[in-house]
Design an enzyme around this catalytic site. Structure first.
Site, mmCIF file in Angstrom:
data_model
loop_
_atom_site.group_PDB
_atom_site.id
_atom_site.type_symbol
_atom_site.label_atom_id
_atom_site.label_comp_id
_atom_site.label_asym_id
_atom_site.label_seq_id
_atom_site.Cartn_x
_atom_site.Cartn_y
_atom_site.Cartn_z
ATOM 1 C CG HIS A 7 -0.186 0.058 2.518
ATOM 2 N ND1 HIS A 7 0.327 1.226 3.043
ATOM 3 C CD2 HIS A 7 0.149 -0.923 3.382
ATOM 4 C CE1 HIS A 7 0.945 0.969 4.182
ATOM 5 N NE2 HIS A 7 0.848 -0.338 4.418
ATOM 6 C CD GLU A 74 2.242 -5.361 8.410
ATOM 7 O OE1 GLU A 74 2.470 -6.599 8.342
ATOM 8 O OE2 GLU A 74 2.959 -4.513 7.881
#
Length: 191
Positions: A7, A74
């Site tokens: 990202h 994550e």
């Protein structure tokens, strides 16, 4: 081809904080990074992303429907989320680097992260043999995916660095996984 994309930047990234599962949006630079990455990668057949907003917004830059896969979130830093990286003691980093079962308080181990990422990769690998599949994720899952591509143990991830909006490519076919590129950043020049 399996194309992994980290990202774009968030304010937590810019401030050097462990972000984990905190759902921060992209900052202005992160939005530009996402657009630049999508432009470089070009047309794709399928886009999969972590459910976290920073990954979802990066994935949206491809202009296709985004499939969400929770396994690409994550690593959970638990009590350390939003803690400055520099505040984690050196001895703690040393222990973490040598123990795949080290768990931050309330968080997740690298072994657990590796298992969930590998499960997703094994599920999506066949589709990526004949199509360009982008997975938008985060630094730790992308490192785990690279370890999978190299048929390496998850502790190899400590020997990797991935920039925000970096691209990795894995070619799949004939029962083989080939890491074609790692940490591509040319699209970020001048941003």
């Amino acid at each position: 081809m399996l194309i992994l994309l980290r990202h774009g930047r968030t304010t937590a990234n810019a401030r050097g904080l462990l972000q984990g599962r905190v759902d921060n949006p992209l900052d202005e630079l992160g939005v530009r990074q996402a657009a630049a990455a999508a432009a470089l990668i070009g047309p794709v057949d399928r886009v999969i992303a972590s459910p976290l907003i920073r990954a979802q917004k990066t994935a949206a830059a491809f202009g296709l429907p985004v499939e969400t896969d929770d396994r690409w979130q994550e690593i959970a830093y638990g009590d350390w989320e939003e803690k400055p990286v520099v505040d984690v003691p050196a001895a703690t980093w040393a222990e973490w680097r040598t123990n795949l079962d080290f768990r931050p308080p309330g968080g997740e181990t690298l072994r657990e992260l590796g298992a969930r990422v590998r499960a997703s990769l094994n599920e999506h690998a066949a589709a990526a043999e004949d199509a360009n599949v982008v997975i938008v994720s985060h630094v730790s899952p992308m490192k785990a995916a690279t370890a999978w591509a190299l048929d390496a143990a998850d502790d190899v991830t400590w020997n990797m660095h991935l920039a925000q909006a970096a691209i990795c490519r894995i070619r799949l076919g004939g029962g083989r996984r080939v890491l074609v590129s790692f940490n591509e950043q040319s699209h970020l020049a001048g941003l």
